[in-house]
Design a protein around this motif. Structure first.
Motif, mmCIF file in Angstrom:
data_model
loop_
_atom_site.group_PDB
_atom_site.id
_atom_site.type_symbol
_atom_site.label_atom_id
_atom_site.label_comp_id
_atom_site.label_asym_id
_atom_site.label_seq_id
_atom_site.Cartn_x
_atom_site.Cartn_y
_atom_site.Cartn_z
ATOM 1 N N UNK A 19 77.349 -91.465 -66.191
ATOM 2 C CA UNK A 19 77.702 -90.529 -65.115
ATOM 3 C C UNK A 19 77.560 -91.186 -63.746
ATOM 4 N N UNK A 20 76.531 -91.989 -63.571
ATOM 5 C CA UNK A 20 76.329 -92.669 -62.289
ATOM 6 C C UNK A 20 77.464 -93.649 -62.006
ATOM 7 N N UNK A 21 77.893 -94.366 -63.031
ATOM 8 C CA UNK A 21 79.010 -95.306 -62.877
ATOM 9 C C UNK A 21 80.290 -94.565 -62.554
ATOM 10 N N UNK A 22 80.563 -93.492 -63.269
ATOM 11 C CA UNK A 22 81.796 -92.727 -63.055
ATOM 12 C C UNK A 22 81.843 -92.145 -61.647
ATOM 13 N N UNK A 23 80.689 -91.697 -61.135
ATOM 14 C CA UNK A 23 80.649 -91.146 -59.776
ATOM 15 C C UNK A 23 81.048 -92.193 -58.755
ATOM 16 N N UNK A 24 80.590 -93.425 -58.958
ATOM 17 C CA UNK A 24 80.893 -94.494 -58.004
ATOM 18 C C UNK A 24 82.360 -94.903 -58.042
ATOM 19 N N UNK A 25 83.055 -94.598 -59.128
ATOM 20 C CA UNK A 25 84.466 -94.984 -59.276
ATOM 21 C C UNK A 25 85.406 -93.775 -59.213
ATOM 22 N N UNK A 26 84.904 -92.637 -58.757
ATOM 23 C CA UNK A 26 85.685 -91.403 -58.792
ATOM 24 C C UNK A 26 86.994 -91.502 -58.016
ATOM 25 N N UNK A 27 86.947 -92.059 -56.800
ATOM 26 C CA UNK A 27 88.167 -92.153 -55.983
ATOM 27 C C UNK A 27 89.220 -93.020 -56.664
ATOM 28 N N UNK A 28 88.783 -94.140 -57.225
ATOM 29 C CA UNK A 28 89.712 -95.030 -57.914
ATOM 30 C C UNK A 28 90.330 -94.338 -59.133
ATOM 31 N N UNK A 29 89.509 -93.615 -59.886
ATOM 32 C CA UNK A 29 89.997 -92.934 -61.086
ATOM 33 C C UNK A 29 91.053 -91.898 -60.707
ATOM 34 N N UNK A 30 90.797 -91.132 -59.648
ATOM 35 C CA UNK A 30 91.763 -90.109 -59.236
ATOM 36 C C UNK A 30 93.098 -90.728 -58.841
ATOM 37 N N UNK A 31 93.035 -91.822 -58.089
ATOM 38 C CA UNK A 31 94.279 -92.478 -57.661
ATOM 39 C C UNK A 31 95.045 -93.049 -58.849
ATOM 40 N N UNK A 32 94.328 -93.671 -59.793
ATOM 41 C CA UNK A 32 94.987 -94.240 -60.969
ATOM 42 C C UNK A 32 95.561 -93.156 -61.869
ATOM 43 N N UNK A 33 94.874 -92.038 -61.971
ATOM 44 C CA UNK A 33 95.393 -90.931 -62.778
ATOM 45 C C UNK A 33 96.708 -90.411 -62.205
ATOM 46 N N UNK A 34 96.793 -90.357 -60.882
ATOM 47 C CA UNK A 34 98.054 -89.912 -60.266
ATOM 48 C C UNK A 34 99.180 -90.883 -60.601
ATOM 49 N N UNK A 35 98.903 -92.180 -60.465
ATOM 50 C CA UNK A 35 99.956 -93.175 -60.726
ATOM 51 C C UNK A 35 100.392 -93.155 -62.189
ATOM 52 N N UNK A 36 99.448 -93.071 -63.105
ATOM 53 C CA UNK A 36 99.820 -93.084 -64.525
ATOM 54 C C UNK A 36 100.476 -91.774 -64.951
ATOM 55 N N UNK A 37 100.084 -90.667 -64.334
ATOM 56 C CA UNK A 37 100.670 -89.377 -64.710
ATOM 57 C C UNK A 37 102.139 -89.298 -64.334
ATOM 58 N N UNK A 38 102.537 -90.009 -63.302
ATOM 59 C CA UNK A 38 103.943 -89.996 -62.887
ATOM 60 C C UNK A 38 104.859 -90.572 -63.960
ATOM 61 N N UNK A 39 104.304 -91.373 -64.869
ATOM 62 C CA UNK A 39 105.109 -91.996 -65.926
ATOM 63 C C UNK A 39 105.284 -91.093 -67.142
ATOM 64 N N UNK A 40 104.459 -90.038 -67.251
ATOM 65 C CA UNK A 40 104.551 -89.193 -68.446
ATOM 66 C C UNK A 40 104.934 -87.750 -68.137
ATOM 67 N N UNK A 41 104.939 -87.373 -66.856
ATOM 68 C CA UNK A 41 105.335 -86.003 -66.495
ATOM 69 C C UNK A 41 105.850 -86.005 -65.060
ATOM 70 N N UNK A 42 106.497 -84.937 -64.696
ATOM 71 C CA UNK A 42 107.068 -84.824 -63.357
ATOM 72 C C UNK A 42 106.004 -84.341 -62.378
ATOM 73 N N UNK A 43 105.786 -85.106 -61.315
ATOM 74 C CA UNK A 43 104.846 -84.712 -60.269
ATOM 75 C C UNK A 43 105.631 -84.327 -59.021
ATOM 76 N N UNK A 44 105.454 -83.107 -58.568
ATOM 77 C CA UNK A 44 106.129 -82.634 -57.361
ATOM 78 C C UNK A 44 105.170 -82.727 -56.186
ATOM 79 N N UNK A 45 105.283 -83.820 -55.438
ATOM 80 C CA UNK A 45 104.393 -84.011 -54.288
ATOM 81 C C UNK A 45 105.073 -83.634 -52.978
ATOM 82 N N UNK A 46 106.193 -82.918 -53.062
ATOM 83 C CA UNK A 46 106.810 -82.400 -51.844
ATOM 84 C C UNK A 46 105.967 -81.278 -51.251
#
Length: 575
Positions: A167-194
């Motif tokens: 949990x301590x490790x994941x907390x320190x990498x939270x921002x990176x994980x969120x950004x990577x999840x957005x990038x990878x999710x764009x490849x498997x579903x439609x993201x409407x960021x308008x």
């Protein structure tokens, strides 16, 4: 089976064939005609090669034929033989559908990158995935989660204390994980960021002493517990985008800009409309989202408008319907005829140096809703008065006690020995004049009905919070260290993202499937284990069929061999 093509002068046809022997001679039998190459291209689109697609269809039919020809399994059981001591005799299958999304999002690759930046020996990916699946399906404390995940087909390969370290490790990498999840999710579903929706909510702790993060703050439930505040951005398709955790006593208006700046920096987004409710639409936030390529749309409290604007907004004249130039007086319309209609009027205003468009609507249907809601509040208020409940002393914008007045003096003006409570008729009349009216502010031009349509999408971010608080049981939180608390909310956020992607896929098959039905179905998808055989013990339904269809594997056979189960697990881990 294999793909075979046949060319003629006018077309090329695709077939799936298999080799057979007739009287000792080898021959080809057409199993399925796939169509001409032009028909296939029209069906699969320009991005996929027809020959590759044809070979995939041949492979699918081959696997199906092999499964259909598997021999029946005969196993003897003894009514006098006891079960082995401490032997696991059942397992959960429902998490496999979330595991499919987890791997499509390439989260194992993200955890591999994190491992490279830290020094530890435990399996971070196994811990994170189990925390996410369990949060969605079997929410519990971290200790209970460790025990629950022992019922998964794949049992944990770590110890309980490893979870807290992770949990301590994941907390320190939270921002990176969120950004990577957005990038990878764009490849498997439609993201409407308008359009990006933003909202805040609080989560309470079963403690009495506050600290740097857990602070006493406003709670709609009037809980006397320290809380933390979660800010959440959601995209226009209802998928969570990014979140932040703040001390519970933070002014929620100040939480929007820091998280939005993170999105601008880490997500590579720059052009979007931010949609919020009135409580988050202060001057600073409107100003911040009226520059560069950003805009804002926000609900506007009619009660908080300046006097002359409130008078204009509540005036029944000057309303229009759709694109018509005709003006209506909504006080004299036939509300049965126009019950589902939305009337509107607008004007540009300059508030605190910001040019913005004030749009006011009137709806007979909304008028009926607000009246019914107030009637329920008045009924509850009358019940509180008759029962002399302790909550009579509470005050709040949405609390029924706003309709209760207290009398501490006698008709002669003397101080009374007891406080007398009654329905506050003035407060009722004051609220009645707002029935049916709604307002929004924006710096955008364009069709006002389209702007209001964007505003209607706000219900989905409220649904996200409801899922986390209710189905995922994200509160109360029993962790004490700040980093572990933040990691807890990261796993809640990830569980929500996985679930919403799965939900959207399933609802394309059947849009009547609800959140509670889908989650309860996955929770109940279990199997009995006997001698390396898995016997599904759940009811096959339209929902289980939909889950199997969108995930590309099936668990609903009468019996699953260990070999077949390994294939299912392998399929659920394809990225």
């Amino acid at each position: 089976m294999r793909l075979q093509t046949s060319k003629t002068k006018n077309a090329e046809s695709f077939y799936i064939v298999e080799s057979i022997y007739v009287k000792g001679k080898r021959s080809n039998k057409v199993v399925k005609k796939l169509g001409t190459i032009d028909q296939i291209r029209a069906m699969i689109g320009p991005d996929k090669d027809p020959y590759e697609w044809g070979r995939e269809q041949a492979e699918i039919l081959t696997k199906k034929q092999q499964e259909d020809h598997e021999e029946d399994i005969m196993v003897k059981f003894s009514p006098s033989k006891q079960l082995e001591t401490d032997q696991n005799n059942s397992c959960s299958l429902g998490y496999l559908f979330l595991q499919k999304i987890y791997n499509e999002l390439r989260i194992p690759q993200i955890t591999t990158e994190i491992v490279g930046n830290h020094s530890f020996e435990y399996d971070l990916d196994s811990i994170l995935s189990n925390l996410v699946y369990a949060r969605a399906l079997y929410p519990a404390s971290k200790r209970q989660t460790y025990e629950i995940t022992g019922k998964f087909v794949e049992t944990p390969k770590y110890e309980l204390h490893h979870i807290y370290r992770a949990l301590s490790v994941l907390a320190s990498e939270s921002d990176m994980i969120q950004a990577e999840l957005y990038r990878s999710s764009r490849k498997i579903c439609e993201r409407n960021t308008n359009v990006l929706y933003y909202d805040c909510t609080i989560y309470f702790f079963e403690i009495e002493q506050e600290d740097e993060l857990r602070k006493y703050g406003y709670s709609k439930e009037h809980r006397p517990n320290p809380v933390v505040q979660m800010g959440l951005f959601m995209d226009g398709n209802g998928l969570p985008l990014a979140f932040s955790i703040n001390p519970g006593n933070t002014n929620e208006q100040t939480t929007l800009k820091p998280l939005e700046k993170k999105i601008l920096k880490d997500f590579g987004l720059s052009e979007f409309i931010v949609c919020t409710d009135a409580g988050l639409s202060g001057t600073d936030n409107r100003m911040f989202n009226s520059i560069q390529n950003r805009s804002f749309i926000t609900t506007q409290s009619l009660k908080n408008l300046k006097g002359y604007l409130k008078e204009w907004a509540l005036s029944p004249t000057g309303f229009r319907l759709g694109d018509s130039e005709e003006e209506y007086d909504v006080s004299i319309i036939d509300e049965d005829v126009y019950y589902n209609s939305i009337f509107w009027k607008e004007q540009w205003i300059n508030e605190n140096g910001i040019e913005q468009r004030l749009i006011v609507t009137y709806s007979p249907k909304y008028r009926n809703y607000t009246k019914q809601l107030r009637d329920r509040h008045l009924t509850k208020a009358a019940r509180l008065i008759s029962s002399k409940a302790a909550s009579l002393s509470r005050k709040g914008g949405s609390d029924v006690s706003r309709y209760i007045s207290a009398m501490n003096t006698t008709p002669d003006g003397e101080v009374a020995e007891k406080t007398t409570y009654s329905i506050n008729e003035d407060a009722v009349k004051k609220d009645e004049k707002y029935d049916g009216f709604y307002a929004a502010c924006t710096d955008l031009d364009g069709d006002p009905m389209m702007i209001l349509k964007v505003m209607k999408g706000r219900w989905e971010i409220e649904e996200c919070f409801r899922i986390m608080k209710t189905e995922f049981e994200a509160r109360p939180v029993f962790l004490s260290r700040e980093d572990r608390i933040k990691a807890h909310f990261l796993t809640c956020f990830m569980a929500l993202l996985l679930y919403r992607i799965l939900e959207q896929r399933v609802q394309k098959i059947d849009d009547k499937i609800t959140t509670s039905k889908l989650l309860s179905t996955m929770q109940e998808m279990n199997a009995v284990i006997r001698r390396d055989l898995y016997l599904p013990s759940y009811t096959r339904t339209d929902i289980t069929d939909a889950l199997h269809t969108v995930s590309g594997f099936r668990t609903d056979y009468e019996v699953l061999t260990a070999k077949k189960m390994r294939k299912i697990i392998k399929e659920s881990k394809k990225s």
